[in-house]
Write a protein that holds these residues in place. Sequence first.
Motif, PDB file in Angstrom:
ATOM      1  N   GLU A   1       9.218  -0.611  -4.240  1.00 16.60           N
ATOM      2  CA  GLU A   1       9.829  -0.947  -3.060  1.00 16.60           C
ATOM      3  C   GLU A   1      10.271   0.570  -2.302  1.00 16.60           C
ATOM      4  O   GLU A   1      10.605   1.411  -2.684  1.00 16.60           O
TER       5      GLU A   1
ATOM      6  N   ARG B   1       0.077  -1.528   1.178  1.00 22.11           N
ATOM      7  CA  ARG B   1       0.584  -2.777   1.054  1.00 22.11           C
ATOM      8  C   ARG B   1      -0.102  -3.988  -0.175  1.00 22.11           C
ATOM      9  O   ARG B   1       0.498  -4.504  -0.977  1.00 22.11           O
ATOM     10  N   GLU B   2      -1.474  -3.615   0.031  1.00 20.58           N
ATOM     11  CA  GLU B   2      -2.238  -4.390  -1.115  1.00 20.58           C
ATOM     12  C   GLU B   2      -2.055  -3.933  -2.378  1.00 20.58           C
ATOM     13  O   GLU B   2      -2.169  -4.593  -3.172  1.00 20.58           O
ATOM     14  N   ARG B   3      -2.233  -2.571  -2.619  1.00 15.97           N
ATOM     15  CA  ARG B   3      -2.004  -2.046  -3.993  1.00 15.97           C
ATOM     16  C   ARG B   3      -0.787  -2.186  -4.691  1.00 15.97           C
ATOM     17  O   ARG B   3      -0.656  -2.604  -5.724  1.00 15.97           O
TER      18      ARG B   3
ATOM     19  N   ASN C   1       4.762  -4.310 -16.072  1.00 16.29           N
ATOM     20  CA  ASN C   1       5.432  -5.075 -14.752  1.00 16.29           C
ATOM     21  C   ASN C   1       5.964  -3.954 -13.788  1.00 16.29           C
ATOM     22  O   ASN C   1       7.047  -4.024 -13.323  1.00 16.29           O
TER      23      ASN C   1
ATOM     24  N   SER D   1       6.637  -2.491 -10.456  1.00 11.60           N
ATOM     25  CA  SER D   1       6.918  -2.842  -8.863  1.00 11.60           C
ATOM     26  C   SER D   1       7.305  -1.759  -7.851  1.00 11.60           C
ATOM     27  O   SER D   1       7.837  -0.921  -8.709  1.00 11.60           O
TER      28      SER D   1
ATOM     29  N   TYR E   1       9.869  -0.579 -13.811  1.00  9.12           N
ATOM     30  CA  TYR E   1       8.882  -1.137 -14.768  1.00  9.12           C
ATOM     31  C   TYR E   1       9.704  -1.172 -16.150  1.00  9.12           C
ATOM     32  O   TYR E   1      10.806  -0.903 -16.199  1.00  9.12           O
TER      33      TYR E   1
ATOM     34  N   GLU F   1       2.047  -6.323  -2.847  1.00 11.05           N
ATOM     35  CA  GLU F   1       2.035  -7.630  -2.724  1.00 11.05           C
ATOM     36  C   GLU F   1       2.316  -8.354  -4.150  1.00 11.05           C
ATOM     37  O   GLU F   1       2.930  -9.501  -4.153  1.00 11.05           O
ATOM     38  N   GLU F   2       2.025  -7.787  -5.266  1.00  7.33           N
ATOM     39  CA  GLU F   2       2.613  -8.185  -6.568  1.00  7.33           C
ATOM     40  C   GLU F   2       2.575  -7.009  -7.815  1.00  7.33           C
ATOM     41  O   GLU F   2       2.142  -6.142  -7.152  1.00  7.33           O
ATOM     42  N   SER F   3       3.185  -7.318  -8.661  1.00  8.77           N
ATOM     43  CA  SER F   3       3.710  -6.200  -9.659  1.00  8.77           C
ATOM     44  C   SER F   3       2.445  -5.987 -10.402  1.00  8.77           C
ATOM     45  O   SER F   3       1.311  -6.882 -10.546  1.00  8.77           O
ATOM     46  N   ILE F   4       2.227  -4.846 -10.862  1.00  8.17           N
ATOM     47  CA  ILE F   4       0.950  -4.448 -11.673  1.00  8.17           C
ATOM     48  C   ILE F   4       1.427  -4.671 -13.381  1.00  8.17           C
ATOM     49  O   ILE F   4       2.364  -4.056 -13.592  1.00  8.17           O
ATOM     50  N   LEU F   5       0.743  -5.349 -13.830  1.00  4.58           N
ATOM     51  CA  LEU F   5       0.872  -5.794 -15.153  1.00  4.58           C
ATOM     52  C   LEU F   5       0.981  -4.357 -16.230  1.00  4.58           C
ATOM     53  O   LEU F   5       2.104  -4.429 -17.091  1.00  4.58           O
TER      54      LEU F   5
END
Length: 217
Positions: free
Chosen positions: A77, A108-110, A73, A75, A154, A113-117
């Motif tokens: 910022e 922004r895309e990598r 998870n 993320s 994370y 946009e969303e967290s990386i599992l």
Amino acid sequence: MELIQNINTLINLVLAVFTLGTLIIAILTFRQAKSFEKERTRPIMQAHLRIAEDFDKSLDLIISNVGQTVAHNVSFEFIPPLPETPLEELNKTSSSTIFYEHPLKIIRERFLEESILTWVPGYETSAMFWISKEDGSRTSIEGLPDRLKIKITYTDNQGKSTKYCDTFELNAALLFGTREPKTSLYKIQKDLQEIHRELRSIREGKKYPQANVNRAY
């Protein structure tokens, strides 16, 4: 007789206190060892800037997990947030490069946009991040300051998950005036550029010094 009983009671009390103390020390030692092992094998996310090897006057953002276990998870910022500079304004700022899409789009895309599992240990990724202006400004073409921060949040997956939050300074000023990295890719690029110039000069009927691919770096 009573004296002997008192002595035995005292001895039993001392033994009980000693046993309790030993048990407490053993529990504390076990907890400390468990905490140390968890810290030793935890994921460790890192971020830094590096001079790009394939693009002049630009810096790459490098993200990696240098720990020994998987980060979950993940993320990101940016502090301050990334600027929303219009593409038309970027092209007005740069006279030598024409951008057909925003250079921060991949960032922004990598990452935003969303967290990386899951982020496996040893994995590293890079993306073009900071492009210098031709006037030597300490603000990039994208509108990024020469100093900003990135916060990475994370968790691990060891028993009861622990949440980590690490903040790194991205200091482009540290790399101002730094020479290009002499990596293997850099050396190959320089040799290919020199060979290309020689072939072009031959094609145009001009003389050009023979390429020296064995030169020292």
